[in-house]
Design a protein around this motif. Sequence first.
Motif, short mmCIF file in Angstrom:
data_model
loop_
_atom_site.label_atom_id
_atom_site.label_comp_id
_atom_site.label_asym_id
_atom_site.label_seq_id
_atom_site.Cartn_x
_atom_site.Cartn_y
_atom_site.Cartn_z
N ALA A 65 -1.74 0.51 6.97
CA ALA A 65 -3.06 -0.03 6.66
C ALA A 65 -4.06 0.38 7.73
O ALA A 65 -3.74 0.46 8.92
N SER A 66 -5.27 0.63 7.29
CA SER A 66 -6.34 0.97 8.24
C SER A 66 -6.82 -0.29 8.95
O SER A 66 -6.61 -1.41 8.45
N GLU A 98 -8.80 -2.43 6.62
CA GLU A 98 -7.99 -3.15 5.62
C GLU A 98 -7.30 -4.36 6.24
O GLU A 98 -7.23 -5.43 5.62
N LEU A 117 0.81 -1.21 0.00
CA LEU A 117 0.00 0.00 0.00
C LEU A 117 0.85 1.26 0.00
O LEU A 117 0.42 2.33 -0.44
N HIS A 130 -9.94 -7.03 6.73
CA HIS A 130 -10.25 -7.67 5.44
C HIS A 130 -9.15 -8.64 5.04
O HIS A 130 -9.43 -9.75 4.56
#
Length: 376
Positions: free
Chosen positions: A66-67, A70, A62, A73
């Motif tokens: 990362a959030s 994310e 990315l 997921h």
Amino acid sequence: MTTQNQGDASPIKITDSIPIDAQKNAGSPTELALLREHIDSINKQHLGFIEAIGAILLEMGLGRKASPAEIDHFRWQIHSDNAHEYIASLFKNENFFLKVCESVTGNVMFVPPGHYYSPVVDVRSVKSGHRSQDITGVKFDRDKQLSNFRLLTSHLNRVEFPKTSSPNARYFYDNQFFSHADAVLLSAMIQEYRPDRIIEVGSGFSSAVILDTIDVTKRRTACTFIDPFPHRLIEILRPDDYDYVTIVEKHVQDVDLSVFEALQSNDILFLDTTHICKSGSDVNHEIFEILPRLNSGVIVHFHDIFDRFEYIDRWVFEENRSWNEIYLLRAFLMYNDAFEILFLADTLRACFPDELKMAHKAFSEDAGGGLWLRKK
């Protein structure tokens, strides 16, 4: 260890691989409970490790942190039936792959390896019949090459090299770096041309051949070995060698050009470096800066050069080395009246196999990868 079968959403745990009888014989219920608890702990640690590594790769791809959504997921995907496809899809994404490569190497990448703008070969695009049939523009007289080889035949058996490591010799031919055929040809060239100086760029087993040959001929040729990492050379040197050996622990690009300008007729410049033409490479420096400055009569060797100036199929299709020195060297020799080809050993093997096999047992399998030139 926790593993994942494709098509099975439930992770396979370590306990699944323990036979029922073994679990029954594990001891008391308390001991069995402790065993299961220990195994569950290993499973959790392993799963946590996979998730941690995955999260790192995700953020590399990315190019940012990362959030939480994310990461959630990502965790869901690696536990799903399509975990393998999901991971593959990430790395097939050009931007994701580039970001990971940049994070790992610390270098910015314009395109991924194998892209048509990349010097790294996409072997799927290389046709099996990619070899040139004719070496147009290169003065490639095969009969003259054979005549030059015949000058060496009386020297081929003078220095006997052992198959395996021996206290009586520095070189042995059961190695993966410099073949027996390469060794006997290098030794014969030294005996035939009797150089006062030898400069070798890129040291190792070939250096051992040079030193063993000097021992036999008793001619104390001044040897300069240029290599930023000469550990293999240093391991084989004997105390007396330092009387005529100079080691330059530098990249060839950092060596003063006057060192090469000192070479005279019949001296040898032996080049076996990275085989890569790229910005700032040693190969570029050798061809663009060193070769034009050589005096008349200097003999030059390039290693890993093969018939019709093409690499062997295994290196192209199986190993994808993506070396390209051989193509630059072919271009250098096209319409070049300043250098003559003494011989390309692999071409001699291809055109005159019987004569080579009769000359020395080392040529029974191959003739090595040596290209020998001479400055006119």
